[in-house]
Design an enzyme around this catalytic site. Structure first.
Site, PDB file in Angstrom:
ATOM      1  N   ASP A  95      24.508  34.317  49.957  1.00 30.40           N
ATOM      2  CA  ASP A  95      25.274  35.488  50.173  1.00 30.40           C
ATOM      3  C   ASP A  95      25.373  37.739  50.655  1.00 30.40           C
ATOM      4  O   ASP A  95      25.346  38.329  49.873  1.00 30.40           O
ATOM      5  CB  ASP A  95      25.068  35.645  48.008  1.00 30.40           C
ATOM      6  CG  ASP A  95      24.242  36.382  47.721  1.00 30.40           C
ATOM      7  OD1 ASP A  95      22.938  36.778  48.670  1.00 30.40           O
ATOM      8  OD2 ASP A  95      23.630  36.203  46.845  1.00 30.40           O
ATOM      9  N   GLU A 117      23.537  26.508  50.678  1.00 29.22           N
ATOM     10  CA  GLU A 117      24.070  27.726  49.457  1.00 29.22           C
ATOM     11  C   GLU A 117      25.459  28.157  48.750  1.00 29.22           C
ATOM     12  O   GLU A 117      25.246  28.954  48.592  1.00 29.22           O
ATOM     13  CB  GLU A 117      22.637  28.407  49.517  1.00 29.22           C
ATOM     14  CG  GLU A 117      22.114  29.019  48.135  1.00 29.22           C
ATOM     15  CD  GLU A 117      21.260  30.119  48.495  1.00 29.22           C
ATOM     16  OE1 GLU A 117      21.723  31.169  48.316  1.00 29.22           O
ATOM     17  OE2 GLU A 117      19.750  29.492  48.102  1.00 29.22           O
ATOM     18  N   GLU A 131      26.872  41.098  46.218  1.00 33.90           N
ATOM     19  CA  GLU A 131      27.238  39.503  46.860  1.00 33.90           C
ATOM     20  C   GLU A 131      27.744  38.393  46.119  1.00 33.90           C
ATOM     21  O   GLU A 131      28.131  37.637  46.732  1.00 33.90           O
ATOM     22  CB  GLU A 131      25.063  39.388  46.845  1.00 33.90           C
ATOM     23  CG  GLU A 131      24.074  39.614  47.714  1.00 33.90           C
ATOM     24  CD  GLU A 131      23.959  41.701  46.926  1.00 33.90           C
ATOM     25  OE1 GLU A 131      24.120  41.533  45.715  1.00 33.90           O
ATOM     26  OE2 GLU A 131      22.979  41.787  47.976  1.00 33.90           O
ATOM     27  N   HIS A 212      14.214  45.103  44.357  1.00 28.08           N
ATOM     28  CA  HIS A 212      16.027  45.315  45.447  1.00 28.08           C
ATOM     29  C   HIS A 212      17.293  45.360  44.671  1.00 28.08           C
ATOM     30  O   HIS A 212      17.689  45.940  46.013  1.00 28.08           O
ATOM     31  CB  HIS A 212      15.439  44.227  46.819  1.00 28.08           C
ATOM     32  CG  HIS A 212      15.846  43.104  46.889  1.00 28.08           C
ATOM     33  ND1 HIS A 212      17.254  42.778  46.719  1.00 28.08           N
ATOM     34  CD2 HIS A 212      15.132  42.380  46.706  1.00 28.08           C
ATOM     35  CE1 HIS A 212      17.390  41.158  47.072  1.00 28.08           C
ATOM     36  NE2 HIS A 212      16.039  41.163  46.810  1.00 28.08           N
ATOM     37  N   ARG A 214      21.087  46.249  44.381  1.00 24.01           N
ATOM     38  CA  ARG A 214      21.152  47.455  44.188  1.00 24.01           C
ATOM     39  C   ARG A 214      21.880  47.614  43.382  1.00 24.01           C
ATOM     40  O   ARG A 214      22.223  49.088  42.539  1.00 24.01           O
ATOM     41  CB  ARG A 214      22.747  47.229  44.742  1.00 24.01           C
ATOM     42  CG  ARG A 214      22.733  47.359  46.644  1.00 24.01           C
ATOM     43  CD  ARG A 214      23.892  47.192  47.378  1.00 24.01           C
ATOM     44  NE  ARG A 214      23.440  47.438  49.285  1.00 24.01           N
ATOM     45  CZ  ARG A 214      23.134  47.596  49.987  1.00 24.01           C
ATOM     46  NH1 ARG A 214      22.505  45.683  49.585  1.00 24.01           N
ATOM     47  NH2 ARG A 214      22.173  48.241  50.703  1.00 24.01           N
ATOM     48  N   HIS A 244       9.552  46.286  48.307  1.00 20.24           N
ATOM     49  CA  HIS A 244      11.048  46.000  48.913  1.00 20.24           C
ATOM     50  C   HIS A 244      11.225  46.944  50.198  1.00 20.24           C
ATOM     51  O   HIS A 244      10.453  48.752  49.858  1.00 20.24           O
ATOM     52  CB  HIS A 244      12.004  45.412  48.869  1.00 20.24           C
ATOM     53  CG  HIS A 244      13.582  45.581  49.014  1.00 20.24           C
ATOM     54  ND1 HIS A 244      13.830  45.781  50.081  1.00 20.24           N
ATOM     55  CD2 HIS A 244      13.480  43.958  49.491  1.00 20.24           C
ATOM     56  CE1 HIS A 244      14.918  45.207  51.339  1.00 20.24           C
ATOM     57  NE2 HIS A 244      15.030  43.811  50.791  1.00 20.24           N
TER      58      HIS A 244
END
Ligand code: UD1
Ligand code: UDP
Length: 377
Positions: A95, A117, A131, A212, A214, A244
């Site tokens: 994604d 996936e 994503e 991590h 967003r 990260h």
């Protein structure tokens, strides 16, 4: 058949590595690899571990890159590689912006896309951001949809006609199984890791943290740090947090958590080392997709610092609980696991809802039009 695999971030590399190895072993396939370099240091770590070599490197990463700038560089770079290679099929994973832009570039050139996936859905287009949209988009242009689980297949069947969907298991379990096997069979390697991480305090319970997303930038990360500060007051835990490299994560975490005696902020770990830490963890706090998939196979409890997940299987199995980002909730759920051994034991029931370590071979079989038995959890 010429298969071009394209990936660019840490999780994509971990999850594509066993598939690229299986493609290399297949006599009917010519396999080439293009890395986009959406991640640089975190990608290089994985490429070295799995002995992956790229035929093309688009080198797109910029410090604190914007999604649109990244997308533009990816489309232009992938297009040139598609022109040069003229593959029969392009494989992308998951994604990420790499997956969406490269699927778009292949679609524009009418090159068939295989989506590894496929079919995970949170049901909320804003979370994970961006994503959820990326994954839906890639599915909509794919000729082969490799769904890791029956529920991801069902999500696809709710949107699309049958015929192009296969339940394969998740290739992350192929990567994890190979790594665990290596850690268990290679004694000198295990000794090296013990030595490298000799500072880990065996008398305290290890709380392993990653984050991590967003949608957690800003208030979410400040809340997560507040929860960790509170948990760090306990002297029976040791918090280890490989941070990260995204500055929106890194800078906040360093500012809020540096200097606490039992919080160890460390650089992102190579996959071998991270698996070593997961094996030793009493509890994992994360917002990562891959970690949610790996933890049930290792029998480790996970609190997921998100409000929704596109990976419901481990939540249903009881190894993973969604706790959002409120400090009270994170601390409360963590305390329950730390203070009540019965609750902890309930979470630790081992299972393999995400794969049986044979996903990569199934994908190769499908591409080569050979019969393959689907993954059944
Ligand atoms: C990306 C993916 C996300 C995936 C995550 C895994 C998108 C939209 N998001 O998010 O789905 O879960 O990777 O980690 O594709 N950086 C470095 N070195 C590195 C890696 C990152 O310095 O090796 C820094 C750079 O400043 C970079 C920034 O992190 O600009 C953000 O990287 P980016 O790939 O845009 O976003 P992630 O948050 O990593
Ligand atoms: N991981 C790693 N080193 C770390 C943290 C995570 O190798 O320091 C691995 C982890 O085991 C999992 C993958 O990276 O396989 C997850 O990556 P990330 O959390 O960056 O992305 P997501 O899975 O959320 O897309």
């Amino acid at each position: 058949m010429h298969v071009l695999s394209i990936f660019g971030t840490r999780p994509e590399a971990i999850k594509m590595a066993p598939l690229v190895a299986a493609l290399r072993r297949e006599p009917r396939v010519r396999s080439t690899v293009c890395v986009t370099g959406q991640h640089r240091e975190m990608l290089t770590q994985v490429m070295a571990l799995f002995d992956l070599e790229a035929d093309h490197d688009l080198d797109v990463m910029r410090p604190n890159q914007s999604l649109n700038g990244l997308y533009g560089r990816l489309i232009a770079g992938a297009d040139a590689v598609l022109e040069a290679e003229q593959p029969d099929c392009v494989l992308v994973h998951g994604d990420t912006t790499t997956a969406a832009a490269c699927a778009m570039a292949a679609f524009h050139r009418r090159i068939p896309v295989g989506h590894v996936e496929a079919g995970l859905r949170s049901g909320d287009i804003r979370s994970p951001f961006p994503e959820e949209l990326n994954r839906r988009f890639v599915d909509s242009v794919s000729s082969w949809m490799f769904a890791p689980t029956p529920s991801s297949r069902d999500a696809l069947l709710a949107e699309k006609p049958p015929g192009r969907i296969w339940v394969t298991g998740n290739t992350v379990i192929d990567a994890l199984a190979a790594t665990v096997e290596r850690l268990e069979s290679d004694r000198p390697l295990a000794a090296t890791l013990e030595k490298r991480h000799g500072w880990v305090d065996a008398r305290r319970r290890l709380v392993l943290v990653t984050g991590h997303r967003r949608e957690n930038f800003g208030a979410g990360f400040r809340n997560i740090c507040a929860a960790l500060r509170e948990l760090a007051q306990r002297d029976d835990v040791q918090i280890v947090y490989p941070v990260h490299l995204n500055p929106n994560v890194h800078d906040v975490v360093k500012a809020q958590l540096s200097g606490l005696p039992n919080v160890h902020l460390i650089a992102p770990l190579g996959y071998l080392d991270f698996v070593w830490f997961m094996q030793r963890a009493y509890l994992i706090l994360t917002d990562s997709g891959g970690v949610q998939e790996e933890a049930p196979s290792l029998g480790k409890p996970v609190l997921v610092m998100r409000d929704v997940t596109e990976r419901p299987e481990a939540v249903a199995a009881g190894t993973v609980r969604l706790v959002g980002t409120s400090p009270e909730r994170i601390v409360g759920e963590a305390r329950r696991l730390l203070d009540d051994p019965a609750v902890h034991a309930e979470f630790c029931r081992r299972g393999n809802p995400y794969g049986d370590a044979r996903a990569s071979q199934r994908i190769v079989d499908v591409l080569c039009e050979r019969h393959t038995a689907e993954f059944v959890p």
